[in-house]
Design a protein around this motif. Structure first.
Motif, PDB file in Angstrom:
ATOM      1  N   ASP A  17       0.682  -1.377   0.125  1.00  0.00           N
ATOM      2  CA  ASP A  17       0.066   0.027   0.055  1.00  0.00           C
ATOM      3  C   ASP A  17       0.901   1.178   0.086  1.00  0.00           C
ATOM      4  O   ASP A  17       0.558   2.251   0.685  1.00  0.00           O
ATOM      5  CB  ASP A  17      -1.203  -0.025   1.071  1.00  0.00           C
ATOM      6  N   ARG A  18       1.986   1.128  -0.444  1.00  0.00           N
ATOM      7  CA  ARG A  18       2.934   2.476  -0.687  1.00  0.00           C
ATOM      8  C   ARG A  18       3.028   2.684  -2.307  1.00  0.00           C
ATOM      9  O   ARG A  18       2.958   1.738  -3.094  1.00  0.00           O
ATOM     10  CB  ARG A  18       4.328   2.195  -0.397  1.00  0.00           C
ATOM     11  N   GLU A  74       1.481   6.683   1.398  1.00  0.00           N
ATOM     12  CA  GLU A  74       1.137   5.657   2.255  1.00  0.00           C
ATOM     13  C   GLU A  74      -0.153   5.502   2.407  1.00  0.00           C
ATOM     14  O   GLU A  74      -0.682   6.439   2.914  1.00  0.00           O
ATOM     15  CB  GLU A  74       2.039   5.713   3.487  1.00  0.00           C
ATOM     16  N   GLU A  76      -3.431   3.793   4.367  1.00  0.00           N
ATOM     17  CA  GLU A  76      -3.888   3.051   5.629  1.00  0.00           C
ATOM     18  C   GLU A  76      -5.417   2.545   5.273  1.00  0.00           C
ATOM     19  O   GLU A  76      -6.191   3.602   4.929  1.00  0.00           O
ATOM     20  CB  GLU A  76      -3.775   3.902   6.723  1.00  0.00           C
ATOM     21  N   ARG A  77      -5.556   1.287   5.224  1.00  0.00           N
ATOM     22  CA  ARG A  77      -6.911   0.636   5.198  1.00  0.00           C
ATOM     23  C   ARG A  77      -7.492   0.821   6.506  1.00  0.00           C
ATOM     24  O   ARG A  77      -7.658  -0.107   7.180  1.00  0.00           O
ATOM     25  CB  ARG A  77      -6.667  -0.607   4.785  1.00  0.00           C
ATOM     26  N   ALA A  78      -8.101   1.750   6.723  1.00  0.00           N
ATOM     27  CA  ALA A  78      -8.790   2.055   8.029  1.00  0.00           C
ATOM     28  C   ALA A  78     -10.061   1.143   8.334  1.00  0.00           C
ATOM     29  O   ALA A  78     -10.023   0.791   9.344  1.00  0.00           O
ATOM     30  CB  ALA A  78      -9.085   3.659   8.120  1.00  0.00           C
ATOM     31  N   ARG A  87     -10.179   5.119   3.782  1.00  0.00           N
ATOM     32  CA  ARG A  87      -8.741   5.119   3.806  1.00  0.00           C
ATOM     33  C   ARG A  87      -8.208   6.529   4.281  1.00  0.00           C
ATOM     34  O   ARG A  87      -8.740   7.536   4.294  1.00  0.00           O
ATOM     35  CB  ARG A  87      -8.444   5.086   2.311  1.00  0.00           C
ATOM     36  N   ARG A  88      -7.014   6.335   4.733  1.00  0.00           N
ATOM     37  CA  ARG A  88      -5.894   7.587   5.331  1.00  0.00           C
ATOM     38  C   ARG A  88      -4.786   7.379   4.216  1.00  0.00           C
ATOM     39  O   ARG A  88      -4.195   6.502   4.070  1.00  0.00           O
ATOM     40  CB  ARG A  88      -5.835   7.639   6.665  1.00  0.00           C
ATOM     41  N   SER A 102      -8.158  12.088   4.498  1.00  0.00           N
ATOM     42  CA  SER A 102      -8.840  10.776   4.720  1.00  0.00           C
ATOM     43  C   SER A 102     -10.006  10.971   3.496  1.00  0.00           C
ATOM     44  O   SER A 102     -10.557  11.898   3.317  1.00  0.00           O
ATOM     45  CB  SER A 102      -9.598  11.316   6.088  1.00  0.00           C
TER      46      SER A 102
END
Length: 280
Positions: A17-18, A74, A76-78, A87-88, A102
């Motif tokens: 996820d990068r 980057e 983040e799968r919140a 997502r963030r 966000s």
């Protein structure tokens, strides 16, 4: 130029996820905020199921981006719920965040539908010169920072402004925008392009209310935060009306609301942007 833009707006996956994003104008004095917003949306979309479309993005600009360096993203799968995915995304250069965002994605839902009417009595795009044409005629084309007057977009201001000698007018502006050529039918690509469009003209509405210019060396002008609500799909290769209405200038900040409509009057997105606008 359009193919270059489409390539830039799809950052390269590095795994885990990068993502890595290149710059549309590597010799510019700073990275255009709409590019970072759009690349962040594109990166996040790659981590979400195809049937979930973005419906909102909320972002803060933290640092000025350096055009000579790529941008790392980057994701983040919140959360992935039954109907929504959150997502963030952090955009970084030199391991320091330049933007945090966000986003929320949603399965299709047609429960209710209402929208305000598109503004009437506007000059149609065919009767307006493009910003590129105006820049060339006025010897004002900046080859290293072409956002509204490049060869990839066709932007036509309904209220043209001479930023070298601005005159005070009410903070209500509008333009017509589209890509200069056709784009694939993928709705996600068009949402990403709309995100790229969305950072244009907004701070201008706050400045022109006072007859001031972003060229004014006595002012500090920069985007602080940016929010988009996506209401419906649209095509970025067909004319979109973008309106900008000043809400408030206070505390060294300006707040402007933008709306996007299709040529037929369908309201497809709403934008709010707060910017720094103060004396140095």
């Amino acid at each position: 130029m359009l193919q270059q833009l489409l390539h830039v707006l799809e950052p390269e996956s590095l795994g885990d996820d990068r993502y890595l994003g290149q710059n549309m104008h590597p010799k510019g004095f700073r990275i255009y905020g709409g590019q970072v917003l759009a690349q962040a949306v594109s990166a996040a979309q790659q981590t979400v199921a195809d049937d979930r479309a973005i419906h909102s993005q909320h972002a803060y600009f933290l640092r000025q981006g350096n055009c000579s360096k790529p941008v790392h993203y980057e994701v983040e799968r919140a959360r992935d719920g039954g109907s929504f995915s959150s997502r963030r995304v952090v955009a970084l250069q030199d391991e320091k965040p330049i933007l945090v965002s966000s986003m929320s994605f949603q399965l299709p839902d047609d429960s209710f539908d209402y929208q305000p009417e598109m503004p009437a009595d506007l000059i149609p795009p065919e009767e307006l010169p493009s910003e590129r044409q105006r820049a060339l005629e006025n010897d004002a084309l900046n080859e290293d920072f072409m956002i509204t007057d490049g060869e990839d977009l066709d932007v036509r201001m309904g209220v043209p402004i001479n930023w070298r000698e601005p005159q005070q007018i009410p903070g209500r502006l509008y333009n017509w925008m589209k890509t200069t050529g056709p784009v694939s039918d993928d709705p996600a690509v068009h949402r990403t392009l709309l995100t790229y469009f969305s950072d244009t003209m907004l701070l201008d509405a706050g400045l022109i209310q006072h007859g001031r210019s972003y060229r004014d060396r006595g002012l500090q002008v920069a985007s602080l935060d940016h929010a988009i609500w996506y209401h419906a799909d649209c095509r970025a290769d067909e004319w979109l009306l973008h309106t900008a209405d000043l809400e408030r200038n206070s505390g060294g900040r300006t707040l402007v609301r933008g709306r996007f409509y299709t040529r037929e009057g369908h309201h497809v997105a709403t934008v709010m942007q707060q910017g720094l606008m103060r004396q140095k």
